[in-house]
Design an enzyme around this catalytic site. Structure first.
Site, short mmCIF file in Angstrom:
data_model
loop_
_atom_site.label_atom_id
_atom_site.label_comp_id
_atom_site.label_asym_id
_atom_site.label_seq_id
_atom_site.Cartn_x
_atom_site.Cartn_y
_atom_site.Cartn_z
N GLU A 83 5.38 -26.45 15.60
CA GLU A 83 4.67 -27.90 15.45
C GLU A 83 4.26 -28.50 16.92
O GLU A 83 3.24 -29.34 16.82
CB GLU A 83 5.49 -28.76 14.43
CG GLU A 83 4.36 -29.52 13.50
CD GLU A 83 4.97 -30.14 12.20
OE1 GLU A 83 5.00 -29.42 11.43
OE2 GLU A 83 5.77 -31.01 12.30
N HIS A 137 18.40 -4.18 11.10
CA HIS A 137 18.11 -3.08 9.98
C HIS A 137 16.63 -3.39 9.33
O HIS A 137 16.61 -2.90 8.24
CB HIS A 137 19.14 -3.00 8.98
CG HIS A 137 20.40 -2.60 9.53
ND1 HIS A 137 21.05 -1.28 9.58
CD2 HIS A 137 21.44 -3.11 10.17
CE1 HIS A 137 22.03 -1.48 10.30
NE2 HIS A 137 22.44 -2.64 10.77
N LYS A 191 -2.81 -31.90 3.95
CA LYS A 191 -2.10 -32.92 3.18
C LYS A 191 -3.19 -33.92 2.39
O LYS A 191 -3.11 -34.01 1.27
CB LYS A 191 -1.24 -34.22 4.21
CG LYS A 191 0.11 -33.75 4.68
CD LYS A 191 0.61 -34.70 5.46
CE LYS A 191 2.05 -34.28 6.09
NZ LYS A 191 2.53 -35.40 6.87
O1 PA5 Z 1 8.22 -33.29 12.70
C1 PA5 Z 1 7.27 -33.93 11.96
O2 PA5 Z 1 6.71 -34.76 12.13
C2 PA5 Z 1 7.10 -33.38 10.52
O3 PA5 Z 1 7.59 -32.15 10.23
C3 PA5 Z 1 7.68 -34.28 9.44
O4 PA5 Z 1 9.20 -34.69 9.68
C4 PA5 Z 1 7.46 -33.87 8.12
O5 PA5 Z 1 6.12 -33.95 7.77
C5 PA5 Z 1 7.98 -34.97 7.11
O6 PA5 Z 1 7.41 -36.23 7.21
P1 PA5 Z 1 8.04 -37.48 6.64
O7 PA5 Z 1 9.41 -37.77 7.26
O8 PA5 Z 1 7.05 -38.79 7.27
O9 PA5 Z 1 8.17 -37.42 5.50
#
Ligand code: PA5
Length: 469
Positions: free
Chosen positions: A296, A325, A439
């Site tokens: 990410e 394996h 989203k």
């Molecule tokens: O690293 C990130 O920013 C994302 O993976 C968020 O943690 C994830 O989308 C969850 O977001 P939130 O904490 O706003 O619910």
């Protein structure tokens, strides 16, 4: 470095081990250092201006005291702790629990377990969530829900939260809600902050300037860890020790800089698949946590100047010896486009002896009298040697032991390496713009006001797509 420090052994990424086509020469590594040095200086400069805030968590005494106080408020009062969160609001909790509590923590009797049973719900699978509710049913009165969402906007966490509110209110009465719900969210704004204020829920902060995937060393990851008996001060002490190593301006002495340098050099050579393979069940979910952090943070289509680019190594998790394996055939004979990163434990927290059993065939004799720990580490060495024999570059991150200290070091190491790698790729490692469209489409499909245009688009696409068999 001390006897408990993590060490990175990168001899097997060198040309001397895997040949010059697939390995790096010491001269190439030296030549790359002047590119990394200004990145380190830039990060330290930006830290002084308030950026890279995750780096300060390890020494944030006030934050630690706040989490410890919350743990004291709830400890001993609950049999179950349910974390509702996803992505960066869940993966760290899971990783800490797997690394630092027994694999079957939830099955241990109350007298032995170091805290409540822990359930981290990072999905909205109806069968899984429904079953959790069944399991919790009889002991709902003894269940604490920690809702974690920095934004409060995340559909998965919001849905779980609504189900929980309704369940607790119906079964235990509305007045019980504040006793059973602790919210971890942005201290200043956002949907969840509004709910906290309106309903008077107890809350812990996600520190400003710290994104989800960099937040495990804040209340996000520390509360559930502390509740389950993990020494969160030692975890932060380990992270702080690594914090000093990764602040080191000399590239060759800075483990985050060296990791990023090596992985970046391989990236430029077309080895863009980064396989993390722990030889320890305890470390397996840290590989999952790393997978999110690396993916990410680094997969981006705009550079730091806002210009189009396409970058991003693909992180892959594997588990030794299980995946020998399953994956090693591909890893050795498939495309040579990967860098292998083993996690090895020098001394396991416990070991199990393989007994001598009378009447067994001679072929099994070599195992008898040895231990599982010795076998697992022998398999790691053997797999690495086999990969090296196929000219596959490998490095090893060595844990003297798996402890709060070394896990804290590991977390800070990879977070800092991600910042360096991001700047080497000339992208912003802290945003995730590409996640938003999915989203928005989810909001549209679920009928959220304001998303009508996307809903119409999705309907048109669905009508046009008639390719089914
Ligand atoms: O690293 C990130 O920013 C994302 O993976 C968020 O943690 C994830 O989308 C969850 O977001 P939130 O904490 O706003 O619910």
């Amino acid at each position: 470095m001390t006897a408990t420090s993590l060490k990175i052994d990168y001899a097997n990424v060198l040309d001397a081990a895997v040949g010059s086509v697939h390995g790096l020469s010491p001269a190439e590594i030296r030549a790359a250092q002047p590119q990394v040095k200004p990145v380190l200086a830039r990060i330290e400069r930006e830290r002084r201006a308030g950026k890279h805030r995750y780096r300060d968590l390890a020494t944030d005494r006030q934050m630690l005291r706040q989490v410890q106080a919350a743990v004291r408020r709830y400890q001993g009062k609950f049999e179950n702790l349910v974390v509702l969160g996803i992505g960066g609001s869940a993966l760290g909790n899971i990783a800490l629990q797997t690394a630092l509590n027994p694999p079957f923590h939830n099955l241990l009797p109350d007298t032995v377990r170091r805290g409540p049973r822990l359930f981290v719900m990072d999905n909205v699978d109806p069968v899984q969530f429904g079953n959790l509710l069944d399991v919790l049913g009889p002991s709902l009165r003894k269940t604490l829900f920690n809702v974690i969402s920095k934004s409060g906007e995340t559909a998965e966490t919001a849905a779980q939260f609504l189900i929980t509110l309704d369940l607790v209110a119906r079964r235990l009465g509305k007045k019980s809600l504040t006793k059973h719900i602790l919210v971890t969210t942005d201290p200043e704004g956002g949907t969840m902050r509004g709910i906290v204020e309106q309903h008077g829920f107890d809350a812990l902060p996600v520190p400003p300037g710290v994104g989800g995937r960099f937040s495990v060393l804040s209340a996000v990851g520390l509360f559930s860890a502390g509740m389950c008996g993990i020494k969160i001060n030692s975890l932060l002490a380990g992270a702080a020790a690594m914090g000093q190593r990764v602040a080191q301006p000399a590239v060759a002495r800075n483990p985050a800089a060296m990791l990023a340098l090596l992985l970046h050099a391989f990236y430029l050579r077309g080895k863009r698949l980064h396989v993390m393979m722990p030889y320890s069940y305890q470390l397996k979910d840290l590989a999952d946590w790393y997978r999110q952090l690396w993916a990410e943070s680094l997969g981006k289509c705009r550079d730091l100047e806002g210009q189009p680019t396409v970058v991003g190594p693909t992180p892959i998790k594997a588990l030794g010896a299980t995946d020998q394996h399953s994956q090693v055939q591909l890893y050795r004979e498939g495309p040579n486009d990967k860098v292998f990163m083993f996690l090895e434990v020098e001394r396991f927290a416990r070991d199990v002896k393989i007994p001598r059993v009378a009447g067994m065939p001679e072929e099994l004799g070599y195992l008898q009298g040895k231990s599982l720990g010795r076998l697992l580490n022998a398999e790691k060495r053997a797999t690495e040697a086999a990969l090296v024999a196929s000219q596959r570059p490998c490095l090893t991150i060595r844990f003297p032991r798996v402890s709060e200290d070394t896990v804290g070091q590991f977390i800070m190491l990879w977070e800092a390496a991600t910042s360096v790698m991001g700047y080497l790729l000339n992208i912003d490692p802290y945003d995730q713009p590409a996640v938003q469209l999915g989203k928005d489409y989810t909001f549209a499909l679920m009928g959220r006001p304001g998303y009508e245009q996307q809903a119409r688009l999705l309907k048109r696409v669905a009508r046009a797509q008639r390719y089914t068999v």
